[in-house]
Design a protein around this motif. Structure first.
Motif, short mmCIF file in Angstrom:
data_model
loop_
_atom_site.label_atom_id
_atom_site.label_comp_id
_atom_site.label_asym_id
_atom_site.label_seq_id
_atom_site.Cartn_x
_atom_site.Cartn_y
_atom_site.Cartn_z
N UNK A 114 0.95 -1.13 -0.11
CA UNK A 114 -0.04 0.22 -0.01
C UNK A 114 0.75 1.23 0.00
N UNK A 115 1.06 1.81 -1.21
CA UNK A 115 1.86 3.12 -1.33
C UNK A 115 0.91 4.48 -1.10
N UNK A 116 1.15 5.36 -0.57
CA UNK A 116 0.30 6.42 -0.27
C UNK A 116 0.83 7.68 0.10
N UNK A 129 -4.11 6.68 -1.46
CA UNK A 129 -3.13 5.46 -2.16
C UNK A 129 -3.93 4.43 -2.82
N UNK A 130 -3.21 3.47 -3.03
CA UNK A 130 -3.67 2.31 -3.56
C UNK A 130 -3.30 1.14 -2.99
N UNK A 150 -7.38 -4.92 -5.87
CA UNK A 150 -6.83 -3.70 -5.54
C UNK A 150 -7.74 -2.56 -5.55
N UNK A 151 -7.47 -1.71 -4.64
CA UNK A 151 -8.82 -0.48 -4.39
C UNK A 151 -7.80 0.81 -4.04
N UNK A 152 -8.58 1.81 -4.36
CA UNK A 152 -7.98 2.92 -3.93
C UNK A 152 -8.25 3.30 -2.36
N UNK A 153 -7.23 3.76 -1.60
CA UNK A 153 -7.45 4.12 -0.33
C UNK A 153 -7.53 5.54 0.14
N UNK A 154 -8.27 5.97 1.13
CA UNK A 154 -8.68 7.47 1.44
C UNK A 154 -8.28 7.47 2.96
N UNK A 155 -8.09 8.81 3.26
CA UNK A 155 -8.04 9.20 4.83
C UNK A 155 -8.20 10.51 5.06
N UNK A 169 -11.13 6.40 7.46
CA UNK A 169 -10.39 5.84 6.74
C UNK A 169 -10.84 4.71 5.64
N UNK A 170 -10.45 4.39 4.49
CA UNK A 170 -10.85 3.30 3.82
C UNK A 170 -9.48 2.57 3.56
N UNK A 171 -9.12 1.34 3.92
CA UNK A 171 -8.17 0.61 3.63
C UNK A 171 -6.65 1.51 3.43
N UNK A 172 -6.52 2.59 4.54
CA UNK A 172 -5.58 3.43 4.41
C UNK A 172 -4.45 3.06 5.48
N UNK A 173 -4.88 2.24 6.61
CA UNK A 173 -3.92 2.22 7.96
C UNK A 173 -3.77 1.00 8.11
#
Length: 250
Positions: A114-116, A129-130, A150-155, A169-173
């Protein structure tokens, strides 16, 4: 399972007792490197057309990972998280000779990266991130397999970390997979530790209560604790996850 939890608690005491708790520095440029690991279980429940429970199983899992990020003197923070997730996948097939359905299990592994990038100000922050994986995500449902891998992450955070703040957060942490995909809660930073509590939903059958804490063990060393809990069809869904993070100041 009780023995595992007791072992985790003992590990916390072994780590904490010899160390002096001191606050961390401010928001100067720095790099964080950390590792985390944990275990738990979720419920796999089959329901009929009217919502009645047809079948249910406990699925144990474990997850281990690493994190690295760099906070610049500007609001920008960027980094990457990676984890290795192991779980039992149940499959059912009809036995013609015995004339009944047989349930078998196999060990499955998911590797996630997960790069962000985050943009963090005093009273507001947002990031994206993704999440890349080599396996269909457990919380993807009937989504197309290419999307599910795979999915986009949000914070998003509103409020100062030094006072009461809310975030989403959505798949971000981390933990990336055993932690809930969707998380929302309220937190506060104290001189020697951070506390956060909220609700989450992801690969688990039901919405769970979440708890996250960061204990500042030394000036540049912190202990991170993440846990979640709920009950679904008389099955306890939970995870206990801990990690250590070291901060390198510029």
């Amino acid at each position: 399972m009780k023995a595992k939890i007791n072992a985790m608690l003992l590990l916390i005491l072994i780590v904490i007792l010899p160390l002096r708790i001191v606050p961390t520095d401010g928001d100067s440029s720095h790099t964080n490197i950390g590792a985390f690991g944990g275990f738990g279980q979720y419920a796999q429940i089959s329901r009929g057309c009217e919502g009645q429970i047809v079948d249910k199983d406990k699925i144990p899992f474990s997850e281990f990972g690493i994190c690295i990020d760099h906070k610049t003197q500007s609001p920008l923070r960027y980094g990457i998280q990676a984890s290795y997730f192991t779980f039992k996948e149940l499959t059912e097939h009809w036995d013609e000779e015995q004339a009944y359905e047989i349930k078998t299990s196999s060990t499955e592994n998911i590797i996630a990266a997960h790069p962000y990038a985050n943009f963090e100000w005093k009273h507001f922050a947002f990031g994206f991130g993704f999440l890349f994986t080599n396996h269909t995500l457990l919380f993807s449902g009937d989504a197309d397999e290419d999307i599910a891998k795979g999915m986009t992450s949000i914070y998003v955070r509103g409020g100062s970390l030094n006072k009461i703040y809310v975030d989403f957060s959505l798949s971000h942490m981390p933990p990336l997979l055993s932690g809930d995909n969707f998380r929302m809660g309220v937190g506060h930073r104290y001189p020697n530790f951070d506390l956060w509590g909220g609700i989450g939903y992801g690969m688990y059958d039901s919405i769970g209560l979440l708890f996250r804490s960061k204990l500042h063990l030394q000036k540049n060393l912190s202990l991170d604790i993440y846990s979640r809990f709920n009950e679904a069809a008389r099955i306890y869904e939970y995870t206990v996850n801990m990690g250590l993070t070291y901060r390198f100041n510029k």
